[in-house]
Design a protein around this motif. Structure first.
Motif, PDB file in Angstrom:
ATOM      1  N   VAL A 125      -4.666   4.089   6.879  1.00  0.00           N
ATOM      2  CA  VAL A 125      -5.502   2.871   6.819  1.00  0.00           C
ATOM      3  C   VAL A 125      -6.147   2.103   7.532  1.00  0.00           C
ATOM      4  N   ARG A 146      -9.638   4.658  -3.079  1.00  0.00           N
ATOM      5  CA  ARG A 146      -9.372   3.981  -1.752  1.00  0.00           C
ATOM      6  C   ARG A 146      -9.260   2.315  -2.123  1.00  0.00           C
ATOM      7  N   ALA A 174      -8.196   8.513   5.777  1.00  0.00           N
ATOM      8  CA  ALA A 174      -7.701   6.637   5.161  1.00  0.00           C
ATOM      9  C   ALA A 174      -8.400   5.824   4.046  1.00  0.00           C
ATOM     10  N   ALA A 197      -7.745   3.407   2.800  1.00  0.00           N
ATOM     11  CA  ALA A 197      -7.596   1.883   2.229  1.00  0.00           C
ATOM     12  C   ALA A 197      -8.041   0.851   2.996  1.00  0.00           C
ATOM     13  N   LEU A 233       1.318  -1.133  -0.320  1.00  0.00           N
ATOM     14  CA  LEU A 233      -0.249   0.101  -0.099  1.00  0.00           C
ATOM     15  C   LEU A 233       1.188   1.130  -0.121  1.00  0.00           C
ATOM     16  N   HIS A 263      -0.250   4.612  -0.436  1.00  0.00           N
ATOM     17  CA  HIS A 263      -1.512   5.023   0.728  1.00  0.00           C
ATOM     18  C   HIS A 263      -0.712   5.213   1.746  1.00  0.00           C
ATOM     19  N   THR A 293      -6.635  -3.436  -5.449  1.00  0.00           N
ATOM     20  CA  THR A 293      -5.696  -1.895  -4.996  1.00  0.00           C
ATOM     21  C   THR A 293      -5.412  -1.165  -5.493  1.00  0.00           C
TER      22      THR A 293
END
Length: 335
Positions: A184, A272, A243, A245, A176, A181, A332
Motif C-alpha cells: 500500500v 486498487r 502497490a 491501495a 486490506l 492486498h 475498497t
C-alpha cells in the motif's frame, strides 16, 4: 484575629524570588523568555508559597482549550464534545488557535495559555516543548492533553486522552489483507520536524504490521491540494508500481486522491483501493472506506477528566484511550 492562611499572590512570589511581577508572569506564561536561574527561583518561590497563577477568583470555572482549529476541522468536532460536557456544569470555554505541528519547523507549544482567571487547560494536537513541560513544576492550573502521543504526558504525569491510531492502522491493514492486498501507499502531508511522534506515524506503523508500506508525501502548502496529491501519488506509484491501495492520513487527503485519479493522470487501476481516516461527512458523501475516530467522545472525556482533577476526583486517572472503528464502504476492492 483571623489566623487563616492568606492566599498567595503574584506580588508575594515576586518578593520571595526577588524579581518583578512581570518577571513572575513571564516565568509562568513564557518560560523560554527568562533565564534558567530566574525561572528556577520563581518556581521555588511559587511552590513554597502555594501560588496558583491561573486560578479563578470566583464564579464559573474557565477552561482554556488550545488546538490547531484553523488547520484541521476534526478539532472542532473534539471541541463540540468539550462544549457538551461544559454545558453540564456551566463551564466557560476560552478557545486558542494554534499552528499545525506538522507544518511547523518547531512543532511544539512553548508556553501554555495561562491567563488570569483560567482554572484549567486542554491542549489538543500539539506537543509541549521542554520549557512548557518544565513550567508544569509550578502549581498552576491542571493540564489535560488530547491527541498528543509523543510521551509528554508520561514525563510529568500529565493526564491525556488518546485515540489508538496504531490500532486504526491495524484495522485498515487487516481489512486490506483480507481483500488480498500486500503493498500500500500511505498518503500524508510533510511532517517538517521529527521531534515528536505524530498520529500519522502511528497509523503508518499499524499498517506496517501486516502490509508493505511506501509513502506519498503531498506538499499541500505549495500548490492546489488535488494537484499536490496527484503529483505525490504519481511519484509513489513509480517507486512502487505493485502497490494496490492508497491509505490517506485523513479524509480530506483521500477526497483529493479520489479527485486526482480523475483529473491529473494519477490513475488508480481497477483493483486498487482507497481508504481514508476520520469518517466525517465527506467520507459518507464519497462512499469512502475509512476509520471512524470518536472525536466528540475524546473532547468530552478530556474536559470530564480535567474537571475531575479540579474537584479532587479522578486524581489517579492518568490517561484515557479510546478505540477507533473501521467503516467499510465502496472504495475498497478485492485484488
Amino acid at each position: 484575629m483571623d489566623e487563616r492562611p492568606q492566599k498567595a499572590t503574584i506580588y508575594a512570589v515576586a518578593k520571595r524570588a526577588g524579581v518583578s511581577i512581570s518577571t513572575v508572569s513571564l516565568a509562568i506564561n513564557h518560560p523560554q523568555r527568562v533565564n534558567e536561574a530566574t525561572r528556577r527561583s520563581v518556581i521555588a518561590a511559587a511552590t513554597e508559597l502555594g501560588y496558583r497563577g491561573g486560578a479563578a477568583a470566583s464564579g464559573a470555572q474557565r477552561i482554556a482549550v488550545a488546538a490547531p482549529f484553523s488547520s484541521y476541522a476534526s478539532y472542532y468536532r473534539r471541541l463540540s464534545g468539550i462544549m457538551e460536557r461544559a454545558a453540564m456544569d456551566s463551564v466557560e470555554i476560552v478557545v486558542h488557535d494554534l499552528p499545525s505541528a506538522a507544518g511547523s519547523d518547531s512543532p511544539v507549544l512553548d508556553a501554555l495559555p495561562m491567563r488570569a482567571g483560567i482554572d484549567g487547560i486542554v491542549v489538543m494536537g500539539v506537543p509541549l516543548s521542554p520549557a512548557a513541560l518544565e513550567s508544569k513544576a509550578l502549581p498552576g492550573p491542571p493540564v489535560v492533553l488530547v491527541d498528543v502521543p509523543d510521551g509528554a504526558q508520561r514525563r510529568l504525569g500529565l493526564p491525556s486522552v488518546l485515540i489508538d491510531d496504531e490500532r486504526g492502522g491495524e484495522l485498515i491493514a487487516r481489512h486490506l489483507t483480507e481483500l488480498g492486498h500486500e503493498r500500500v501507499v500511505f498518503l500524508h502531508e510533510p511532517q517538517r520536524s521529527e521531534e515528536y511522534v505524530s498520529a500519522g506515524m502511528l497509523r503508518a506503523r499499524g499498517l506496517g504490521h501486516l502490509l508493505s508500506v511506501s509513502e506519498a508525501v503531498a506538499d499541500v502548502a505549495s500548490t492546489d491540494l488535488v494537484e499536490a496529491v496527484g503529483a505525490a501519488l504519481e511519484r509513489a506509484f513509480r517507486v512502487d508500481p505493485e502497490a494496490t491501495a492508497v491509505v490517506a492520513n485523513h479524509d480530506e487527503l483521500a477526497a483529493a486522491a479520489h479527485r486526482a485519479f480523475r483529473v491529473t493522470g494519477a490513475h488508480l487501476p481497477v483493483g486498487r483501493s482507497l481508504v481514508g481516516y476520520d469518517d466525517g461527512p465527506l467520507a459518507s458523501a464519497l462512499d469512502l472506506t475509512t476509520v471512524r475516530q470518536p472525536f466528540e467522545e475524546s473532547g468530552y472525556a478530556a474536559l470530564d477528566l480535567l474537571l475531575g482533577r479540579l474537584s479532587g476526583e479522578h486524581a489517579r486517572v492518568s490517561s484515557v484511550q479510546l478505540a477507533p472503528d473501521l467503516v467499510v464502504r465502496g472504495t475498497t476492492f478485492r485484488v
